[in-house]
Design a protein around this motif. Sequence first.
Motif, PDB file in Angstrom:
ATOM      1  N   TYR A 188       0.838  -1.197   0.000  1.00 43.68           N
ATOM      2  CA  TYR A 188       0.000   0.000   0.000  1.00 43.68           C
ATOM      3  C   TYR A 188       0.874   1.249   0.000  1.00 43.68           C
ATOM      4  CZ  TYR A 188      -3.162  -3.420   2.311  1.00 43.68           C
ATOM      5  OH  TYR A 188      -3.903  -4.523   2.652  1.00 43.68           O
ATOM      6  N   LEU A 218       3.840   6.961   3.175  1.00 41.18           N
ATOM      7  CA  LEU A 218       4.004   5.736   3.936  1.00 41.18           C
ATOM      8  C   LEU A 218       3.711   4.529   3.065  1.00 41.18           C
ATOM      9  CD1 LEU A 218       2.015   6.999   7.027  1.00 41.18           C
ATOM     10  CD2 LEU A 218       4.460   6.465   7.048  1.00 41.18           C
ATOM     11  N   GLN A 268      -1.633  -4.306   9.080  1.00 42.60           N
ATOM     12  CA  GLN A 268      -0.666  -3.808   8.116  1.00 42.60           C
ATOM     13  C   GLN A 268       0.632  -3.420   8.825  1.00 42.60           C
ATOM     14  OE1 GLN A 268      -2.278  -0.845   5.445  1.00 42.60           O
ATOM     15  NE2 GLN A 268      -4.024  -2.116   4.937  1.00 42.60           N
ATOM     16  N   PHE A 318       3.834  -1.007   8.515  1.00 41.91           N
ATOM     17  CA  PHE A 318       4.215   0.238   7.876  1.00 41.91           C
ATOM     18  C   PHE A 318       5.723   0.441   7.908  1.00 41.91           C
ATOM     19  CE2 PHE A 318       0.376   2.738   6.980  1.00 41.91           C
ATOM     20  CZ  PHE A 318      -0.578   1.946   7.582  1.00 41.91           C
ATOM     21  N   GLY A 319       6.212   1.065   6.867  1.00 41.82           N
ATOM     22  CA  GLY A 319       7.584   1.535   6.860  1.00 41.82           C
ATOM     23  C   GLY A 319       7.702   2.853   7.611  1.00 41.82           C
ATOM     24  N   PRO A 320       8.920   3.383   7.729  1.00 43.19           N
ATOM     25  CA  PRO A 320       9.139   4.618   8.487  1.00 43.19           C
ATOM     26  C   PRO A 320       8.678   5.863   7.751  1.00 43.19           C
ATOM     27  CG  PRO A 320      11.173   3.874   7.531  1.00 43.19           C
ATOM     28  CD  PRO A 320      10.181   2.807   7.247  1.00 43.19           C
ATOM     29  N   TYR A 377      -4.343   1.061  15.850  1.00 41.09           N
ATOM     30  CA  TYR A 377      -2.965   1.381  15.505  1.00 41.09           C
ATOM     31  C   TYR A 377      -2.455   2.497  16.396  1.00 41.09           C
ATOM     32  CZ  TYR A 377      -2.907  -1.350  11.188  1.00 41.09           C
ATOM     33  OH  TYR A 377      -2.915  -2.377  10.279  1.00 41.09           O
ATOM     34  N   GLN A 414       6.791   8.736  12.327  1.00 41.48           N
ATOM     35  CA  GLN A 414       6.924   7.298  12.108  1.00 41.48           C
ATOM     36  C   GLN A 414       5.644   6.773  11.472  1.00 41.48           C
ATOM     37  OE1 GLN A 414       8.255   4.848  15.343  1.00 41.48           O
ATOM     38  NE2 GLN A 414       9.565   6.443  16.186  1.00 41.48           N
ATOM     39  N   GLY A 415       5.731   5.584  10.866  1.00 39.99           N
ATOM     40  CA  GLY A 415       4.540   4.949  10.339  1.00 39.99           C
ATOM     41  C   GLY A 415       3.695   4.372  11.462  1.00 39.99           C
ATOM     42  N   PRO A 416       2.382   4.222  11.232  1.00 43.78           N
ATOM     43  CA  PRO A 416       1.531   3.596  12.251  1.00 43.78           C
ATOM     44  C   PRO A 416       1.994   2.174  12.557  1.00 43.78           C
ATOM     45  CG  PRO A 416       0.192   4.682  10.583  1.00 43.78           C
ATOM     46  CD  PRO A 416       1.602   4.688  10.081  1.00 43.78           C
ATOM     47  N   LEU A 441      -7.440   0.353   4.491  1.00 43.29           N
ATOM     48  CA  LEU A 441      -7.741   0.956   5.775  1.00 43.29           C
ATOM     49  C   LEU A 441      -8.144   2.394   5.589  1.00 43.29           C
ATOM     50  CD1 LEU A 441      -4.814  -0.310   8.015  1.00 43.29           C
ATOM     51  CD2 LEU A 441      -7.184  -1.082   8.052  1.00 43.29           C
TER      52      LEU A 441
END
Lengths: 116, 112
Positions: A33, A90, A105, A107-109, B36, B42-44, B100
């Motif tokens: 995604y 993201l 899911q 997630f990357g940074p 989440y 930062q990503g979730p 999502l």
Amino acid sequence: DAMVIQNPRYQVTQFGKPVTLSCSQTLNHNVMYWYQQKSSQAPKLLFHYYDKDFNNEADTPDNFQSRRPNTSFCFLDIRSPGLGDAAMYLCATSRGGGLASAYEQYFGPGTRLTVT
Amino acid sequence: LAKTTQPISMDSYEGQEVNITCSHNNIATNDYITWYQQFPSQGPRFIIQGYKTKVTNEVASLFIPADRKSSTLSLPRVSLSDTAVYYCLVGDQYTGRRALTFGSGTRLQVQP
């Protein structure tokens, strides 16, 4: 450790100059995604791939394109970035199968894009 | 698409238990409830997911009443490092979308 990797972490581009953001994963997940997150807002899905099947969100601008050459890699191409495209981008992955797995899911940074 | 409503912000102190409630009145029969956590820049991060009753993992507990119209994320003995935005999401089983849809989230601030 299995993970989602995004490069670069910070990207500066000029108004109208094409830019590509990359994402790779070692999780061997079927689905990848791309989300856009602007400051103080929730992440917004742009599109996703289920294996090679591309799924675009209805409100994703044509300026945004994506490629997934293989299971591990996915790219986000912004053809002509505008000032409004400055955001955190993201990448995320999930396993295939049932919808419960879709909602878990990884997630990357993120890549923070600045448009000058 | 099931819409979620959660408080915009919450404050707590270290060592306290924090409960964040999410309302999802039009949840569909097969929808899952997922939470989440997101730290700045930062990503979730996936915390927990459930369908009904109670789910517990090493990080949190998720309480879901029988009617499933709400859910409560419980964080035991929070620390400063739990300061983050917490998102409640409900699956879009009706349309079969895998995506999502994030709501506005709850910004938790933990004080010393």
